[in-house]
Design an enzyme around this catalytic site. Structure first.
Site, PDB file in Angstrom:
ATOM      1  N   HIS A  72     -12.065  11.643  -1.954  1.00 46.10           N
ATOM      2  CA  HIS A  72     -10.664  11.868  -1.604  1.00 46.10           C
ATOM      3  C   HIS A  72      -9.696  11.310  -2.641  1.00 46.10           C
ATOM      4  CE1 HIS A  72     -11.221   7.777   0.109  1.00 46.10           C
ATOM      5  NE2 HIS A  72      -9.917   7.637  -0.083  1.00 46.10           N
ATOM      6  N   HIS A  95      -1.872  -1.620  -1.179  1.00 50.87           N
ATOM      7  CA  HIS A  95      -2.779  -1.801  -0.046  1.00 50.87           C
ATOM      8  C   HIS A  95      -3.938  -2.680  -0.493  1.00 50.87           C
ATOM      9  CE1 HIS A  95      -4.474   1.727  -2.113  1.00 50.87           C
ATOM     10  NE2 HIS A  95      -5.606   1.615  -1.431  1.00 50.87           N
TER      11      HIS A  95
END
Length: 313
Positions: free
Chosen positions: A121, A186
């Site tokens: 992804h 993140h």
């Protein structure tokens, strides 16, 4: 002479595919989705003949038995298909891809190449949402952003500059969009491969080393580890980076070393490398943020931005 006609940066999260119902009523998540849709419209309006997509790999195509800093897919490219992302063969502009590799080498920039590249992804999420019909051939460029040592931000910027020059010197007349996938801030519950402290750490490093032929066998526990992580998002860093991108002034961020990026934006913040390379490939351009929101359910500061060559902000 081919030309870059548009640049797009977009955060990715497979949780958008698998756990959308958890955030479907949250304005921030809806705004990010709408930003992706707006960006997809701009990509379609740019009428690209090819898309260069720069992204990461989360140990589903590259593993610790061989981890190049930069890899360009020049032949077959297959999506891993994890978490509802595109799986199977992806169309590749092999001519442009080979030219990029040759041009980079001629300019003393060594990039690995692959005739059979598997991507996850880190590449396919953006294709799924920005080029939803997958009817435009791509050139996948995978940067190592998770297995230290990592290429510096300055190195990634130089890579992007040379990609832009290579596109302009290919002897064709193609319209090329450049997409960056990854980030923003993140923190993943991932150890450095040389510093494991827990059973989960050791499990992950084993998966990263031995998963080449069996990565899916590690997927359930790996997913559980990620889902159990606490969010660590730095919205100030994200907005500052997006503002720099819009203003075309990435000079400050290029001086950040890996430690500073991780301390301010988490280990997942290392994915801004793809955005830096994209911006350099586009060259002088006007930037605009289409959406930004910290989405703790996805552990990530989620942003979408466009760079329009000679356009308005």
């Amino acid at each position: 002479m081919s030309e870059v006609v548009l640049g797009v940066g977009a955060s990715h999260s497979t949780l958008m595919n698998t756990h959308w119902d958890e955030v479907a009523d949250l304005p921030d998540a809806v705004a990010f989705r709408d930003g992706l849709q707006e960006a997809a419209g701009l990509v379609a309006a740019a009428r690209p003949d090819a898309v260069v997509i720069i992204g990461s790999n989360h140990f589903r195509g590259f593993f610790l038995d061989m981890m190049p800093a930069v890899t360009i897919g020049v032949g077959e490219c297959v999506g891993a298909g994890e978490s509802g992302t595109p799986g199977g063969p992806l169309p590749v502009d092999t001519g442009l891809a080979r030219h990029l590799v040759d041009s980079l080498l001629e300019n003393e920039f060594d990039a690995a190449f692959s005739l059979r590249l598997q991507v996850d992804h880190g590449i396919t999420h953006s294709l799924q949402y920005l080029v939803p019909d997958l009817d435009v051939p791509i050139v996948p460029v995978v940067l190592n952003m998770f297995a230290p040592p990592l290429p510096t931000l300055r190195r990634c910027h130089r890579l992007g500059e040379r990609i832009g020059r290579a596109i302009a010197s290919d002897g064709e007349a193609k319209r090329v969009a450049v997409i960056a996938s990854g980030g923003l801030s993140h923190r993943l519950p991932w150890p450095k491969w040389f510093a494991t402290f827990s059973d989960d750490d050791r499990f992950l490093v084993e998966a990263w080393l031995n998963g080449r032929a069996s990565w899916s066998e590690y997927e359930v526990r790996r997913r559980q580890i990620i889902r159990a992580a606490a969010p660590d998002i730095n919205s100030d860093f994200d907005r500052r980076f997006l503002d720099m991108l819009a203003d075309g002034g990435l000079g400050e961020i290029l001086g950040y070393d890996n430690h500073r990026i991780e301390s301010e934006a988490g280990n997942g913040g290392q994915e801004i490398r793809s955005w830096v390379a994209m911006a350099a490939a586009v060259g002088p351009a006007r930037g605009r943020t289409l959406a930004y929101a910290p989405i703790p359910q996805w552990l990530t500061g989620m942003g979408v931005a466009v760079l329009s060559v000679g356009g308005d902000r």
